[in-house]
Write a protein that holds these residues in place. Structure first.
Motif, PDB file in Angstrom:
ATOM      1  N   UNK A  57       6.899   2.209  -7.575  1.00 40.17           N
ATOM      2  CA  UNK A  57       5.751   2.129  -8.291  1.00 40.17           C
ATOM      3  C   UNK A  57       5.471   1.210  -9.755  1.00 40.17           C
ATOM      4  N   UNK A  58       4.637   0.554  -9.775  1.00 41.80           N
ATOM      5  CA  UNK A  58       4.333  -0.167 -10.831  1.00 41.80           C
ATOM      6  C   UNK A  58       2.912  -0.230 -11.203  1.00 41.80           C
ATOM      7  N   UNK A  59       2.671  -0.194 -12.650  1.00 44.16           N
ATOM      8  CA  UNK A  59       1.172  -0.698 -12.913  1.00 44.16           C
ATOM      9  C   UNK A  59       1.411  -1.979 -13.521  1.00 44.16           C
ATOM     10  N   UNK A  60       0.060  -2.835 -12.830  1.00 47.25           N
ATOM     11  CA  UNK A  60       0.271  -4.162 -13.743  1.00 47.25           C
ATOM     12  C   UNK A  60      -0.868  -4.730 -14.398  1.00 47.25           C
ATOM     13  N   UNK A  61      -0.614  -5.380 -15.497  1.00 49.79           N
ATOM     14  CA  UNK A  61      -1.579  -6.861 -16.508  1.00 49.79           C
ATOM     15  C   UNK A  61      -1.748  -7.458 -15.805  1.00 49.79           C
ATOM     16  N   UNK A  62      -2.922  -7.923 -15.634  1.00 51.25           N
ATOM     17  CA  UNK A  62      -3.388  -8.439 -14.088  1.00 51.25           C
ATOM     18  C   UNK A  62      -4.450  -9.447 -15.495  1.00 51.25           C
TER      19      UNK A  62
ATOM     20  N   UNK B 203      -7.624 -12.058  -7.972  1.00 53.52           N
ATOM     21  CA  UNK B 203      -6.110 -10.676  -7.015  1.00 53.52           C
ATOM     22  C   UNK B 203      -5.990 -10.371  -5.716  1.00 53.52           C
ATOM     23  N   UNK B 204      -7.253 -11.547  -4.927  1.00 47.76           N
ATOM     24  CA  UNK B 204      -7.088 -11.281  -3.238  1.00 47.76           C
ATOM     25  C   UNK B 204      -5.853 -12.358  -3.132  1.00 47.76           C
ATOM     26  N   UNK B 205      -5.647 -14.101  -4.469  1.00 47.81           N
ATOM     27  CA  UNK B 205      -4.459 -14.372  -4.766  1.00 47.81           C
ATOM     28  C   UNK B 205      -3.742 -13.864  -3.744  1.00 47.81           C
ATOM     29  N   UNK B 206      -3.047 -13.014  -5.356  1.00 45.33           N
ATOM     30  CA  UNK B 206      -1.995 -11.728  -5.404  1.00 45.33           C
ATOM     31  C   UNK B 206      -2.185 -11.531  -4.588  1.00 45.33           C
ATOM     32  N   UNK B 207      -2.886  -9.989  -3.484  1.00 47.22           N
ATOM     33  CA  UNK B 207      -2.605  -9.457  -2.698  1.00 47.22           C
ATOM     34  C   UNK B 207      -1.943  -9.710  -1.782  1.00 47.22           C
ATOM     35  N   UNK B 208      -2.499 -11.335  -1.300  1.00 48.45           N
ATOM     36  CA  UNK B 208      -1.700 -11.885  -0.458  1.00 48.45           C
ATOM     37  C   UNK B 208      -0.904 -12.787   0.118  1.00 48.45           C
ATOM     38  N   UNK B 209      -0.044 -13.146  -1.450  1.00 55.31           N
ATOM     39  CA  UNK B 209       1.286 -13.350  -1.453  1.00 55.31           C
ATOM     40  C   UNK B 209       1.886 -11.921  -1.428  1.00 55.31           C
TER      41      UNK B 209
ATOM     42  N   UNK C 296       3.415  -2.120   1.289  1.00 54.00           N
ATOM     43  CA  UNK C 296       2.872  -1.871   0.351  1.00 54.00           C
ATOM     44  C   UNK C 296       1.432  -2.063   0.297  1.00 54.00           C
ATOM     45  N   UNK C 297       0.956  -1.247  -0.655  1.00 59.62           N
ATOM     46  CA  UNK C 297       0.267  -0.686  -0.973  1.00 59.62           C
ATOM     47  C   UNK C 297      -0.520  -1.202  -2.766  1.00 59.62           C
ATOM     48  N   UNK C 298      -0.868  -2.648  -2.695  1.00 60.64           N
ATOM     49  CA  UNK C 298      -1.584  -3.305  -4.104  1.00 60.64           C
ATOM     50  C   UNK C 298      -2.757  -3.008  -4.386  1.00 60.64           C
ATOM     51  N   UNK C 299      -3.509  -2.601  -5.163  1.00 58.83           N
ATOM     52  CA  UNK C 299      -5.510  -2.334  -5.444  1.00 58.83           C
ATOM     53  C   UNK C 299      -5.221  -2.663  -7.004  1.00 58.83           C
ATOM     54  N   UNK C 300      -6.984  -2.574  -7.314  1.00 58.17           N
ATOM     55  CA  UNK C 300      -7.014  -2.823  -8.751  1.00 58.17           C
ATOM     56  C   UNK C 300      -7.331  -0.939  -9.105  1.00 58.17           C
ATOM     57  N   UNK C 301      -7.521  -1.118 -10.602  1.00 54.33           N
ATOM     58  CA  UNK C 301      -7.545   0.115 -11.018  1.00 54.33           C
ATOM     59  C   UNK C 301      -8.777   0.254 -10.850  1.00 54.33           C
TER      60      UNK C 301
END
Length: 177
Positions: free
Chosen positions: A138-143, A149-155, A167-172
């Motif tokens: 579980x990670x908290x990320x600084x973008x 974000x869609x490009x990060x999610x896609x990769x 894997x789940x990736x979402x904006x907080x």
């Protein structure tokens, strides 16, 4: 003026280690701002940020380094610069069969996009049915601003398929910006 002291510490786990660090901080008028502390393989490890008046920073640093006599290995870094607010925060959660390289591969995708890891928690545990080792992260990320974000999610999703992990990736929701 206030100064932040960031300290990393590690030593054999025993009762009273946090008390020793906090007592030293209190003796020098420091405020315990944030920390990440854990017991890992019988060792106590942590990162702590203390805030203190600039005039008391030298004494605090000497006091903290003196805790080495109690078996703690410490490193202290000072910073007078307030951390820049990140425009976007995101969360990543991952679970899958354990294998070497998962953190390396995920962090490489994030680095390629300029995304920083603010906090990372990982663990290996036995799967409930098969008993096989599962890796959880579980990670908290600084973008940074400008990162799509869609490009990060896609990769990340492409890599998750390759690694065969969920894997789940979402904006907080509390992201600034």
């Amino acid at each position: 003026m206030k100064t932040s002291l960031i300290l990393t510490l590690i030593g054999p786990d025993r009762p009273g280690l946090v008390s020793a660090v906090s007592a030293c901080a209190g003796a020098h008028g420091a405020n315990w701002m944030e920390s990440r502390l854990a017991r890992l393989a019988g060792q106590f490890a942590g990162v702590v940020r203390l805030e203190v008046d600039a005039a008391a920073a030298d004494g605090l640093e000497r006091g903290l380094l003196g805790l080495g006599e109690e078996g703690l290995k410490l490193a202290v870094v000072r910073t007078d610069v307030a951390a820049a607010a990140q425009p976007h925060l995101a969360r990543l959660e991952l679970v899958g069969h354990d294998r070497p390289g998962i953190v390396r591969d995920i962090s490489a995708v994030l680095a390629r996009h300029g995304v920083s890891i603010d906090a990372l928690e990982t663990a290996c545990e036995s799967a409930s049915m098969s008993g096989e080792p599962l890796f959880r992260a579980r990670a908290e990320l600084a973008v940074p601003a400008g990162v799509v974000l869609a490009a990060v999610r896609s990769d990340l999703e492409a890599l998750a398929n390759e690694l065969m992990v969920d894997l789940e990736f979402e904006e907080m929701a509390d992201s600034a910006g």
